[in-house]
Motif scaffolding. Structure first.
Motif, PDB file in Angstrom:
ATOM      1  N   SER A   1       3.973 -69.665 -23.623  1.00 15.73           N
ATOM      2  CA  SER A   1       2.574 -69.558 -23.993  1.00 15.73           C
ATOM      3  C   SER A   1       2.386 -68.255 -24.754  1.00 15.73           C
ATOM      4  O   SER A   1       3.223 -67.355 -24.686  1.00 15.73           O
ATOM      5  CB  SER A   1       1.662 -69.602 -22.752  1.00 15.73           C
ATOM      6  N   LEU A   2       1.299 -68.175 -25.493  1.00 13.84           N
ATOM      7  CA  LEU A   2       1.063 -67.028 -26.367  1.00 13.84           C
ATOM      8  C   LEU A   2      -0.381 -66.581 -26.248  1.00 13.84           C
ATOM      9  O   LEU A   2      -1.302 -67.383 -26.404  1.00 13.84           O
ATOM     10  CB  LEU A   2       1.380 -67.410 -27.815  1.00 13.84           C
TER      11      LEU A   2
ATOM     12  N   ARG B   1      -1.524 -71.399 -35.538  1.00 18.89           N
ATOM     13  CA  ARG B   1      -2.487 -70.337 -35.230  1.00 18.89           C
ATOM     14  C   ARG B   1      -1.829 -68.959 -35.348  1.00 18.89           C
ATOM     15  O   ARG B   1      -2.459 -68.001 -35.806  1.00 18.89           O
ATOM     16  CB  ARG B   1      -3.054 -70.548 -33.832  1.00 18.89           C
ATOM     17  N   LEU B   2      -0.567 -68.873 -34.976  1.00 23.14           N
ATOM     18  CA  LEU B   2       0.152 -67.606 -35.098  1.00 23.14           C
ATOM     19  C   LEU B   2       0.307 -67.213 -36.561  1.00 23.14           C
ATOM     20  O   LEU B   2       0.126 -66.049 -36.933  1.00 23.14           O
ATOM     21  CB  LEU B   2       1.526 -67.717 -34.426  1.00 23.14           C
TER      22      LEU B   2
ATOM     23  N   THR C   1       7.110 -59.103 -37.797  1.00 23.63           N
ATOM     24  CA  THR C   1       6.954 -59.355 -36.362  1.00 23.63           C
ATOM     25  C   THR C   1       6.619 -60.815 -36.090  1.00 23.63           C
ATOM     26  O   THR C   1       7.167 -61.429 -35.165  1.00 23.63           O
ATOM     27  CB  THR C   1       5.860 -58.447 -35.783  1.00 23.63           C
ATOM     28  N   LEU C   2       5.726 -61.395 -36.887  1.00 21.61           N
ATOM     29  CA  LEU C   2       5.352 -62.790 -36.699  1.00 21.61           C
ATOM     30  C   LEU C   2       6.536 -63.722 -36.952  1.00 21.61           C
ATOM     31  O   LEU C   2       6.686 -64.746 -36.274  1.00 21.61           O
ATOM     32  CB  LEU C   2       4.186 -63.152 -37.630  1.00 21.61           C
ATOM     33  N   GLU C   3       7.389 -63.372 -37.894  1.00 19.65           N
ATOM     34  CA  GLU C   3       8.580 -64.185 -38.165  1.00 19.65           C
ATOM     35  C   GLU C   3       9.523 -64.174 -36.968  1.00 19.65           C
ATOM     36  O   GLU C   3      10.056 -65.220 -36.571  1.00 19.65           O
ATOM     37  CB  GLU C   3       9.300 -63.656 -39.405  1.00 19.65           C
TER      38      GLU C   3
ATOM     39  N   THR D   1      -5.524 -67.743 -25.532  1.00 18.90           N
ATOM     40  CA  THR D   1      -4.186 -68.036 -25.031  1.00 18.90           C
ATOM     41  C   THR D   1      -3.842 -69.461 -25.417  1.00 18.90           C
ATOM     42  O   THR D   1      -4.624 -70.381 -25.192  1.00 18.90           O
ATOM     43  CB  THR D   1      -4.101 -67.870 -23.503  1.00 18.90           C
ATOM     44  N   LEU D   2      -2.661 -69.642 -26.008  1.00 11.94           N
ATOM     45  CA  LEU D   2      -2.240 -70.935 -26.527  1.00 11.94           C
ATOM     46  C   LEU D   2      -1.005 -71.417 -25.777  1.00 11.94           C
ATOM     47  O   LEU D   2      -0.163 -70.612 -25.355  1.00 11.94           O
ATOM     48  CB  LEU D   2      -1.922 -70.829 -28.014  1.00 11.94           C
TER      49      LEU D   2
END
Length: 210
Positions: A89-90, A117-118, A70-72, A102-103
């Motif tokens: 934004s994330l 960070r992710l 999922t992160l990929e 929130t980034l």
């Protein structure tokens, strides 16, 4: 279009038709007055940004590969959108090392800090002290997000392992008109919520929300 689109409510002017122009933009009133074949020119604007919300805890009772996969996918999406000039934004749920946050991409458009960070996201996987714990059926606390997780004027994409296991803390705050659920396993979103759902892997195959 590098993230830019035409706002058909703001007319800048017009010019004579050229091959390849959209026929929908022809000013037929002026044409009817025998004023040639003018094409309306509209203001170009950058579309509203995209907010991605990662329901990290929904992956904690599955194999670690599911979260890594999922992160990929999410990283690839963010890189592609940033290259197209679309603001992203994330919002991340709390993790073992960091609180909910929130980034945003940096002022120069760099995604380095956000992607770093992710990549370091690690499921909290904290057991619910009020729930019965068994080796076969572990119970985890629901994801907790920052207060601004859904304060976004553009599209919101909530990424979760299962559409049937959406975080209840978010349901009452989601606007069905601007939310997509991206689910890794299924799209069993409660119909009464009116939320749209699609398979996360579909984005790898070139598909996507319209």
């Amino acid at each position: 279009n590098r993230g830019w689109m035409q706002d058909n409510t703001i007319l800048k002017g017009n010019r004579e038709y050229q091959p390849g122009d959209n026929w929908k933009h022809i000013n037929w009133r002026m044409t009817a007055r025998e004023q040639g074949l003018p094409v309306n020119l509209y203001e170009t604007i950058q579309p509203r940004g995209m907010r991605f919300i990662l329901d990290g805890e929904s992956f904690c009772d599955k194999y670690e590969e599911a979260l890594e996969h999922t992160l990929e996918i999410l990283s690839s999406i963010l890189i592609g959108l940033n290259a197209a000039g679309i603001s992203c934004s994330l919002s991340l749920s709390r993790s073992k090392r960091f609180p909910a946050m929130t980034l945003f991409s940096e002022e120069d458009g760099s995604m380095d800090g956000l992607l770093l960070r992710l990549a370091g996201f690690d499921c909290l996987a904290a057991p619910d002290p009020n729930a019965e714990q068994t080796p076969i059926n572990p119970v985890y606390l629901p994801s907790k997000f920052p207060a601004d997780a859904v304060s976004q004027t553009g599209s919101i994409f909530l990424i979760t392992r299962s559409g049937a296991a959406l975080p209840t803390s978010l349901l009452s705050r989601l606007d069905p008109g601007k939310v997509w659920i991206l689910s890794l396993e299924d799209c069993d979103v409660p119909t009464q919520l009116g939320l749209r759902c699609m398979a996360l892997d579909a984005l790898c195959r070139g598909g996507g929300p319209s």
